[in-house]
Write an enzyme that holds these catalytic residues in place. Structure first.
Site, PDB file in Angstrom:
ATOM      1  N   ASP A  51       0.836  -1.200   0.000  1.00  0.00           N
ATOM      2  CA  ASP A  51       0.000   0.000   0.000  1.00  0.00           C
ATOM      3  C   ASP A  51       0.876   1.257   0.000  1.00  0.00           C
ATOM      4  O   ASP A  51       0.367   2.376  -0.038  1.00  0.00           O
ATOM      5  CB  ASP A  51      -1.012  -0.007   1.160  1.00  0.00           C
ATOM      6  CG  ASP A  51      -0.352  -0.073   2.522  1.00  0.00           C
ATOM      7  OD1 ASP A  51       0.884  -0.190   2.603  1.00  0.00           O
ATOM      8  OD2 ASP A  51      -1.104  -0.010   3.529  1.00  0.00           O
ATOM      9  N   SER A  52       2.212   1.048  -0.010  1.00  0.00           N
ATOM     10  CA  SER A  52       3.124   2.165  -0.266  1.00  0.00           C
ATOM     11  C   SER A  52       2.887   2.717  -1.671  1.00  0.00           C
ATOM     12  O   SER A  52       3.422   3.771  -2.026  1.00  0.00           O
ATOM     13  CB  SER A  52       4.581   1.726  -0.103  1.00  0.00           C
ATOM     14  OG  SER A  52       4.819   0.511  -0.786  1.00  0.00           O
ATOM     15  N   LYS A  91      -1.577  -9.382   2.648  1.00  0.00           N
ATOM     16  CA  LYS A  91      -0.902  -8.958   3.873  1.00  0.00           C
ATOM     17  C   LYS A  91      -1.785  -7.950   4.577  1.00  0.00           C
ATOM     18  O   LYS A  91      -2.464  -7.152   3.919  1.00  0.00           O
ATOM     19  CB  LYS A  91       0.466  -8.333   3.549  1.00  0.00           C
ATOM     20  CG  LYS A  91       1.148  -7.688   4.750  1.00  0.00           C
ATOM     21  CD  LYS A  91       2.622  -7.400   4.504  1.00  0.00           C
ATOM     22  CE  LYS A  91       2.934  -6.068   3.881  1.00  0.00           C
ATOM     23  NZ  LYS A  91       2.466  -4.880   4.616  1.00  0.00           N
ATOM     24  N   GLU A 131      -1.955  -5.460   8.447  1.00  0.00           N
ATOM     25  CA  GLU A 131      -1.145  -4.943   9.559  1.00  0.00           C
ATOM     26  C   GLU A 131      -1.825  -5.194  10.897  1.00  0.00           C
ATOM     27  O   GLU A 131      -3.040  -5.055  11.017  1.00  0.00           O
ATOM     28  CB  GLU A 131      -0.938  -3.425   9.380  1.00  0.00           C
ATOM     29  CG  GLU A 131      -0.148  -3.080   8.133  1.00  0.00           C
ATOM     30  CD  GLU A 131       0.099  -1.573   7.984  1.00  0.00           C
ATOM     31  OE1 GLU A 131      -0.286  -0.789   8.871  1.00  0.00           O
ATOM     32  OE2 GLU A 131       0.682  -1.199   6.951  1.00  0.00           O
ATOM     33  N   GLU A 178       8.755  -4.415  10.785  1.00  0.00           N
ATOM     34  CA  GLU A 178       9.211  -3.130  10.248  1.00  0.00           C
ATOM     35  C   GLU A 178       9.766  -2.234  11.351  1.00  0.00           C
ATOM     36  O   GLU A 178       9.100  -1.968  12.361  1.00  0.00           O
ATOM     37  CB  GLU A 178       8.056  -2.421   9.516  1.00  0.00           C
ATOM     38  CG  GLU A 178       8.481  -1.071   8.939  1.00  0.00           C
ATOM     39  CD  GLU A 178       7.549  -0.502   7.885  1.00  0.00           C
ATOM     40  OE1 GLU A 178       6.589  -1.190   7.487  1.00  0.00           O
ATOM     41  OE2 GLU A 178       7.784   0.644   7.460  1.00  0.00           O
TER      42      GLU A 178
HETATM   43  O1  KIV Z   1       3.503  -1.117   1.677  1.00  0.00           O
HETATM   44  C1  KIV Z   1       4.677  -1.507   1.752  1.00  0.00           C
HETATM   45  O2  KIV Z   1       5.522  -1.206   0.892  1.00  0.00           O
HETATM   46  C2  KIV Z   1       5.053  -2.329   2.890  1.00  0.00           C
HETATM   47  C3  KIV Z   1       6.502  -2.629   3.082  1.00  0.00           C
HETATM   48  C4  KIV Z   1       7.226  -1.440   3.554  1.00  0.00           C
HETATM   49  C5  KIV Z   1       6.709  -3.789   3.980  1.00  0.00           C
HETATM   50  O3  KIV Z   1       4.221  -2.730   3.644  1.00  0.00           O
END
Ligand code: KIV
Length: 271
Positions: free
Chosen positions: A51-52, A120, A122, A189
């Site tokens: 989600d980055s 994934k 969180e 992280e």
């Molecule tokens: O969204 C992302 O890029 C991430 C990584 C930094 C692990 O969750």
């Protein structure tokens, strides 16, 4: 006649075997077809459609604004570029936190509409019911502990997490809970390296670190950071492998010069 295509080579079971054999797992983010193709071809083990995307693709300050629909778009583009690696997709903020039914519905949409191999999300204990429900539906789940960017407004800073005992103990317990719930791996992280080492040794599933030191079972970086597409973001944990900002700037400046000088196209580049 079988209609099954050949199964992707790297699976969640491959990652488990890698941990057991002490082979490190290399994960990078990607958000589109073209980069996914390059990264998969370069033998990455796992692509994370993170989600980055909210930061590096859309220019938002945080990961919070990206939507489920946008993540589905990115993930399905990545999947079309990949032959070999495992593709894990982030469930974005707001698509799983309210309750486990919503979480399952989001995970099912992600899998069905993108062809991704895993999701994934969180958090630890707070999202445990959702994690269990998604796994019961046959969807592999990767956890994410430590600095969880979807909670940035709770943390207030992007500083290292779990330096104090209370937070470190919660992280230890959350990692165990995620393992017991059936997660196939967990991202750690921005936590102290020795805490990451302890967690890595105490759970049977692979840990993938980012700013969590060298003892994790694998490492992940955001592609735009490690390729130097971003130039402003320089945390201590980041190793920049390329200055892509500089390389692309040079190429574009040369193109502009050639066009202005009527040096492009040449006769050989014309019909
Ligand atoms: O969204 C992302 O890029 C991430 C990584 C930094 C692990 O969750």
């Amino acid at each position: 006649m079988s209609t099954h295509k050949e199964i992707k080579k790297i699976t969640t079971h491959t990652l488990q075997r890698m941990k057991m054999q002490g082979e490190k797992i290399a994960m990078l983010t990607a958000y589109d077809f073209s980069f996914a193709r390059i990264i998969d071809n370069a033998n990455i083990d796992v692509i994370l459609v993170g989600d980055s995307a909210s930061n590096v693709m859309a220019g938002h300050e945080t990961t919070l604004p990206v939507t489920l629909e946008q993540m589905i778009y990115h993930a399905s583009s990545v999947i079309r570029g990949v032959n070999r690696c495992l593709v894990v997709v982030d469930l974005p903020f707001g698509s799983y936190q309210s309750n486990s039914e919503v979480a399952l519905a989001s995970a099912i949409r992600m899998m069905k509409e993108t062809g991704a191999h895993a999701i994934k999300l969180e958090g630890g204990e707070e999202v445990l019911e959702s994690v269990k429900r998604i796994i019961s539906a046959g969807i592999p789940v990767m956890g994410h502990l430590g600095l969880t960017p979807q909670s940035i407004y709770k943390f207030g800073t992007y500083n290292v997490r779990a330096k104090e005992d209370a937070e470190a103990n919660k992280l230890r317990s959350d990692a165990k809970l995620l393992e017991e719930a059936g997660c196939f791996a967990v991202v750690l992280e921005k936590i102290p390296a020795l805490l990451a080492k302890e967690v890595t040794e105490n759970i049977s599933i692979p840990t993938i670190g980012i700013g969590a030191g060298k003892y994790c079972d694998g490492q992940v970086l955001v592609m735009h950071d490690m390729l130097g597409i971003n130039t402003e973001f320089k945390p201590r944990f980041l190793r920049q492998y390329l200055n892509m900002f500089g390389a692309v700037t040079g190429a574009v400046q040369q193109y502009v010069k050639d066009v202005k000088a009527n040096d492009f196209p040449s006769d050989a580049e014309s019909y």
